[in-house]
Design a protein around this motif. Structure first.
Motif, PDB file in Angstrom:
ATOM      1  N   THR A 112      55.491  29.244  74.059  1.00  0.00           N
ATOM      2  CA  THR A 112      54.670  30.119  73.219  1.00  0.00           C
ATOM      3  C   THR A 112      53.317  30.389  73.864  1.00  0.00           C
ATOM      4  O   THR A 112      52.867  29.658  74.746  1.00  0.00           O
ATOM      5  CB  THR A 112      54.454  29.491  71.841  1.00  0.00           C
ATOM      6  N   SER A 113      52.649  31.434  73.382  1.00  0.00           N
ATOM      7  CA  SER A 113      51.376  31.820  73.992  1.00  0.00           C
ATOM      8  C   SER A 113      50.319  30.732  73.843  1.00  0.00           C
ATOM      9  O   SER A 113      49.592  30.425  74.793  1.00  0.00           O
ATOM     10  CB  SER A 113      50.870  33.138  73.407  1.00  0.00           C
ATOM     11  N   SER A 114      50.223  30.131  72.668  1.00  0.00           N
ATOM     12  CA  SER A 114      49.196  29.102  72.469  1.00  0.00           C
ATOM     13  C   SER A 114      49.456  27.851  73.296  1.00  0.00           C
ATOM     14  O   SER A 114      48.524  27.181  73.740  1.00  0.00           O
ATOM     15  CB  SER A 114      49.084  28.734  70.986  1.00  0.00           C
ATOM     16  N   GLU A 115      50.728  27.532  73.518  1.00  0.00           N
ATOM     17  CA  GLU A 115      51.035  26.392  74.387  1.00  0.00           C
ATOM     18  C   GLU A 115      50.576  26.676  75.815  1.00  0.00           C
ATOM     19  O   GLU A 115      50.095  25.781  76.511  1.00  0.00           O
ATOM     20  CB  GLU A 115      52.533  26.100  74.362  1.00  0.00           C
ATOM     21  N   GLN A 116      50.698  27.928  76.235  1.00  0.00           N
ATOM     22  CA  GLN A 116      50.243  28.294  77.575  1.00  0.00           C
ATOM     23  C   GLN A 116      48.717  28.277  77.664  1.00  0.00           C
ATOM     24  O   GLN A 116      48.149  27.885  78.681  1.00  0.00           O
ATOM     25  CB  GLN A 116      50.811  29.665  77.948  1.00  0.00           C
ATOM     26  N   VAL A 117      48.063  28.682  76.579  1.00  0.00           N
ATOM     27  CA  VAL A 117      46.601  28.605  76.528  1.00  0.00           C
ATOM     28  C   VAL A 117      46.169  27.134  76.593  1.00  0.00           C
ATOM     29  O   VAL A 117      45.228  26.784  77.303  1.00  0.00           O
ATOM     30  CB  VAL A 117      46.072  29.283  75.244  1.00  0.00           C
ATOM     31  N   GLN A 118      46.877  26.260  75.859  1.00  0.00           N
ATOM     32  CA  GLN A 118      46.559  24.828  75.892  1.00  0.00           C
ATOM     33  C   GLN A 118      46.782  24.231  77.275  1.00  0.00           C
ATOM     34  O   GLN A 118      45.994  23.404  77.743  1.00  0.00           O
ATOM     35  CB  GLN A 118      47.398  24.075  74.863  1.00  0.00           C
ATOM     36  N   THR A 119      47.855  24.643  77.943  1.00  0.00           N
ATOM     37  CA  THR A 119      48.117  24.145  79.293  1.00  0.00           C
ATOM     38  C   THR A 119      47.012  24.539  80.254  1.00  0.00           C
ATOM     39  O   THR A 119      46.592  23.735  81.095  1.00  0.00           O
ATOM     40  CB  THR A 119      49.475  24.688  79.805  1.00  0.00           C
ATOM     41  N   TYR A 120      46.526  25.757  80.118  1.00  0.00           N
ATOM     42  CA  TYR A 120      45.453  26.227  81.004  1.00  0.00           C
ATOM     43  C   TYR A 120      44.136  25.507  80.700  1.00  0.00           C
ATOM     44  O   TYR A 120      43.481  24.986  81.607  1.00  0.00           O
ATOM     45  CB  TYR A 120      45.272  27.743  80.845  1.00  0.00           C
ATOM     46  N   PHE A 121      43.776  25.443  79.431  1.00  0.00           N
ATOM     47  CA  PHE A 121      42.563  24.717  79.018  1.00  0.00           C
ATOM     48  C   PHE A 121      42.974  23.292  78.657  1.00  0.00           C
ATOM     49  O   PHE A 121      42.873  22.863  77.514  1.00  0.00           O
ATOM     50  CB  PHE A 121      41.896  25.406  77.830  1.00  0.00           C
ATOM     51  N   LYS A 122      43.454  22.546  79.648  1.00  0.00           N
ATOM     52  CA  LYS A 122      44.109  21.263  79.404  1.00  0.00           C
ATOM     53  C   LYS A 122      43.184  20.202  78.820  1.00  0.00           C
ATOM     54  O   LYS A 122      43.642  19.236  78.194  1.00  0.00           O
ATOM     55  CB  LYS A 122      44.753  20.746  80.690  1.00  0.00           C
ATOM     56  N   ASP A 123      41.869  20.354  79.027  1.00  0.00           N
ATOM     57  CA  ASP A 123      40.927  19.360  78.523  1.00  0.00           C
ATOM     58  C   ASP A 123      40.227  19.801  77.244  1.00  0.00           C
ATOM     59  O   ASP A 123      39.252  19.186  76.811  1.00  0.00           O
ATOM     60  CB  ASP A 123      39.883  19.043  79.604  1.00  0.00           C
ATOM     61  N   ALA A 124      40.727  20.876  76.646  1.00  0.00           N
ATOM     62  CA  ALA A 124      40.221  21.343  75.355  1.00  0.00           C
ATOM     63  C   ALA A 124      41.268  21.056  74.283  1.00  0.00           C
ATOM     64  O   ALA A 124      42.422  20.765  74.586  1.00  0.00           O
ATOM     65  CB  ALA A 124      39.922  22.841  75.410  1.00  0.00           C
ATOM     66  N   LYS A 125      40.868  21.114  73.027  1.00  0.00           N
ATOM     67  CA  LYS A 125      41.804  20.961  71.915  1.00  0.00           C
ATOM     68  C   LYS A 125      42.010  22.345  71.295  1.00  0.00           C
ATOM     69  O   LYS A 125      41.091  22.892  70.690  1.00  0.00           O
ATOM     70  CB  LYS A 125      41.263  19.973  70.880  1.00  0.00           C
ATOM     71  N   ILE A 126      43.206  22.897  71.495  1.00  0.00           N
ATOM     72  CA  ILE A 126      43.510  24.246  71.041  1.00  0.00           C
ATOM     73  C   ILE A 126      44.172  24.211  69.661  1.00  0.00           C
ATOM     74  O   ILE A 126      45.133  23.471  69.443  1.00  0.00           O
ATOM     75  CB  ILE A 126      44.446  24.973  72.029  1.00  0.00           C
ATOM     76  N   VAL A 127      43.648  25.009  68.751  1.00  0.00           N
ATOM     77  CA  VAL A 127      44.240  25.182  67.420  1.00  0.00           C
ATOM     78  C   VAL A 127      44.406  26.679  67.189  1.00  0.00           C
ATOM     79  O   VAL A 127      43.499  27.456  67.450  1.00  0.00           O
ATOM     80  CB  VAL A 127      43.340  24.582  66.316  1.00  0.00           C
ATOM     81  N   LYS A 128      45.573  27.075  66.729  1.00  0.00           N
ATOM     82  CA  LYS A 128      45.839  28.499  66.492  1.00  0.00           C
ATOM     83  C   LYS A 128      45.483  28.864  65.057  1.00  0.00           C
ATOM     84  O   LYS A 128      45.936  28.218  64.107  1.00  0.00           O
ATOM     85  CB  LYS A 128      47.301  28.833  66.768  1.00  0.00           C
ATOM     86  N   ALA A 129      44.695  29.935  64.902  1.00  0.00           N
ATOM     87  CA  ALA A 129      44.309  30.418  63.576  1.00  0.00           C
ATOM     88  C   ALA A 129      43.721  31.827  63.709  1.00  0.00           C
ATOM     89  O   ALA A 129      43.375  32.256  64.806  1.00  0.00           O
ATOM     90  CB  ALA A 129      43.287  29.484  62.925  1.00  0.00           C
ATOM     91  N   PHE A 130      43.614  32.511  62.589  1.00  0.00           N
ATOM     92  CA  PHE A 130      43.008  33.855  62.505  1.00  0.00           C
ATOM     93  C   PHE A 130      43.784  34.925  63.269  1.00  0.00           C
ATOM     94  O   PHE A 130      43.237  35.992  63.537  1.00  0.00           O
ATOM     95  CB  PHE A 130      41.566  33.838  63.034  1.00  0.00           C
ATOM     96  N   ASN A 131      45.048  34.678  63.609  1.00  0.00           N
ATOM     97  CA  ASN A 131      45.735  35.653  64.462  1.00  0.00           C
ATOM     98  C   ASN A 131      46.783  36.495  63.744  1.00  0.00           C
ATOM     99  O   ASN A 131      47.252  37.482  64.304  1.00  0.00           O
ATOM    100  CB  ASN A 131      46.388  34.958  65.662  1.00  0.00           C
TER     101      ASN A 131
END
Length: 227
Positions: A112-131
């Protein structure tokens, strides 16, 4: 949960501007950056969301407790991955062919797109919302807690504490939340899904999400994300 007082928004397009306005109305300090010069963005910000601070990405990130990514999905890798290290980040992005181009050139189809965003920003905590709610609805539908006409947003991520913090933030911004703790579930709100464009109250949103796995789209997603 961490206390959110300062909100940073990367992206000064329609979604970024609307989120900045909601955050200001909710009492947060807001910094926002865009693709143009700070001087040019500052004029737009002063006109559309007076009170927000126009700045560059680095300043926005350094002086914010939470970061919202509201840029075209195809451009997230233009941001240095280290810039968001240690940050709580809301992914408010979606793939949209008109701005992002051919999907296969932007996204790996196996995840999924957010998983790819999380992989790229590996040291950040990604949460999906407002989309999944259109920017017009986001702007017009924010309401106080308890209002019978209040709408709900889906919030999901892999870190339960981060998800809880974002859910509280979304609540403060004027929306109820349906919460999951699996970032891959964000696919349920992306273009092509039953929820994309949905502006629903909590019970309605939860009902669709609860039944999502039984839809043909849900079965296709499950097959792709569990390979």
């Amino acid at each position: 949960m961490m206390a959110i007082q300062r909100v940073g928004i990367i992206g000064a397009g329609k979604v970024g501007i609307v989120l900045a306005g909601l955050a200001l109305d909710a009492g947060y300090t807001v910094r926002i950056s865009g693709s143009g010069s700070v001087k040019k963005i500052a004029l737009t910000i002063k006109t559309l969301v007076p009170g927000a601070i126009a700045s560059e990405n680095a300043d926005v990130v350094a002086n914010s407790d939470i970061i919202l990514l509201a840029i075209p999905l195809s451009r997230y890798k233009n941001i240095d991955a280290d810039l968001l290290k240690g940050k709580l980040v809301i992914d408010a992005m979606n793939y949209w062919w008109e701005t992002d181009g051919i999907r296969e050139e932007v996204l790996d189809p196996s995840t999924t797109s957010s998983e790819q965003v999380q992989t790229y920003f590996k040291d950040a905590k990604i949460v999906k919302a407002f989309n999944h709610m259109g920017y017009h609805n986001l702007q017009e539908e924010a309401r106080p807690k308890g209002d019978p006409k209040r709408k709900a947003l889906f919030v999901t991520g892999n870190d339960p504490e981060a998800v809880a913090t974002v859910a509280a933030f979304v609540d403060h911004m004027g929306f109820d939340t349906v919460v999951h703790n699996n970032l891959a579930d964000g696919i349920m709100t992306e273009p092509g899904s039953p929820l994309f464009g949905a502006s629903l109250r909590y019970a309605e949103l939860k009902d669709i999400i609860d039944h999502f796995d039984q839809t043909e789209f849900g079965k296709e997603v499950a097959a792709q994300t569990h390979k």
